[in-house]
Design an enzyme around this catalytic site. Structure first.
Site, mmCIF file in Angstrom:
data_model
loop_
_atom_site.group_PDB
_atom_site.id
_atom_site.type_symbol
_atom_site.label_atom_id
_atom_site.label_comp_id
_atom_site.label_asym_id
_atom_site.label_seq_id
_atom_site.Cartn_x
_atom_site.Cartn_y
_atom_site.Cartn_z
ATOM 1 N N HIS A 44 0.781 -1.094 0.038
ATOM 2 C CA HIS A 44 0.336 0.080 -0.202
ATOM 3 C C HIS A 44 0.857 1.504 0.157
ATOM 4 C CE1 HIS A 44 -2.588 -2.783 2.067
ATOM 5 N NE2 HIS A 44 -3.126 -2.555 1.504
ATOM 6 N N ASP A 157 -2.523 -7.391 -7.491
ATOM 7 C CA ASP A 157 -4.800 -7.702 -7.803
ATOM 8 C C ASP A 157 -4.866 -7.461 -9.302
ATOM 9 O OD1 ASP A 157 -5.693 -8.595 -5.225
ATOM 10 O OD2 ASP A 157 -4.804 -6.498 -4.588
ATOM 11 N N ARG A 194 -3.766 -10.532 3.790
ATOM 12 C CA ARG A 194 -4.396 -11.508 4.785
ATOM 13 C C ARG A 194 -2.925 -12.740 4.801
ATOM 14 N NH1 ARG A 194 -8.826 -11.001 0.636
ATOM 15 N NH2 ARG A 194 -10.040 -11.016 1.070
#
Ligand code: AMP
Length: 289
Positions: A44, A157, A194
């Site tokens: 991030h 992603d 995760r």
């Protein structure tokens, strides 16, 4: 409330977000948006740093989006720690945090769903029905609320990135979509919020996924057949101790359609399970062919 220049300000309502953004617009600032679900890590942070370097003001959003979790998925377990996220954002120098409550994003009469045909039906679309539409819907809403000049997304992603690009083009949303490379641990595991679910034993196994994707790329370069590379990769992961393979595959890098031969830009993509943790990863093949 208008964000100060310097310390991070937090707003929870779209009206507050708009007020700050419009004060930035009046000052002629170029605005970057970084949508996240929090539990911030270096992946991030790489997006935020890029936004800080390319724009004048950076807004980070933090919203664990219920519409992108299936009924049996980890919505309630998903790591949430806003205080530590605020510290990360303050340290990195982000200007504004938009952290809405669920009711702000989805009032009880909310009825819109953004779906992307074709691209949104493959891979993740097959294994996580509703996920990509959930992402597209929330990202459309965030982009319309913030109206940034540039929005930043990770290649980690990859299908999500393609779906967002398609949606922005189809709906004519005036924003540039900027993709950033996947940030990895030293052993190759892609950073993910995760990963904190993994037991130490499974954490040891996890980097085999990246190594297997790299081997697939080597196989393509050596001229091996796509089908046999996919089959070998699946067998290797199962033998190594992965519990289930949703897919490990070589696809056209834009449409994500199946390929018999690698002639066009392509990508190796995977979604696999270690216990109850689903890991996704992907790498480009085009650069190597
Ligand atoms: P998330 O909070 O998981 O929804 O991710 C927010 C944004 O960070 C998305 O654009 C992700 O693709 C991106 N991201 C997540 N993990 C990584 C990573 N390891 N490297 C680069 N970007 C990432």
């Amino acid at each position: 409330m208008v964000a100060k220049c310097g310390p991070l300000s937090t707003v929870r309502e779209a009206s507050g977000l708009r007020e700050t953004i419009s004060s930035w617009r009046s000052a002629n600032y170029k605005i970057g948006l970084v949508p996240t679900m929090g539990a911030l890590h270096e992946g991030h942070i790489s997006l935020i740093r890029r936004s800080l370097s390319e724009t004048d003001r950076t807004c980070v959003t933090l919203f664990v989006n219920p519409r992108q979790f299936g009924p049996s998925e980890d919505f309630s377990l998903y790591p949430r720690d806003e205080l530590s996220d605020v510290k990360v954002l303050t340290d990195v120098g982000a200007h504004l945090l938009f952290a809405p409550e669920q009711a702000e994003m989805y009032p009880s009469d909310f009825a819109t769903n953004v779906t992307i045909s074709g691209l949104g039906d493959r891979l993740e679309g097959e294994f996580r029905p509703g996920f990509l539409a959930g992402v597209a819907t929330v990202v459309a809403k965030l982009l319309i609320q913030a109206m940034p000049d540039v929005a930043y997304f990770g290649e980690k992603d990859y299908q999500q990135l393609l779906v967002i690009r398609q949606m922005v083009a189809d709906l004519g949303i005036p924003v540039a979509i900027r993709a950033m490379p996947t940030v990895r641990e030293a052993d190759g595991l892609a950073l993910s919020s995760r990963n904190s679910y993994l037991t130490p034993e499974r954490r040891e196994l996890a980097p085999i996924l990246y190594r297997t994707l790299c081997k697939m790329v080597e196989g393509v370069v050596a001229g091996k057949q796509v089908k046999s590379l996919e089959q070998c990769a699946e067998n290797e992961l199962l033998e190594a101790g992965f519990d289930r393979i949703d897919y490990i595959t070589i696809r056209d890098s834009q449409s994500l359609e199946q390929l018999n031969k690698v002639e066009k830009p392509s990508r190796a993509l995977a979604a696999v399970w270690l216990g109850k943790t689903r890991l996704i990863d992907n790498i480009s093949i085009s650069d190597s062919v």
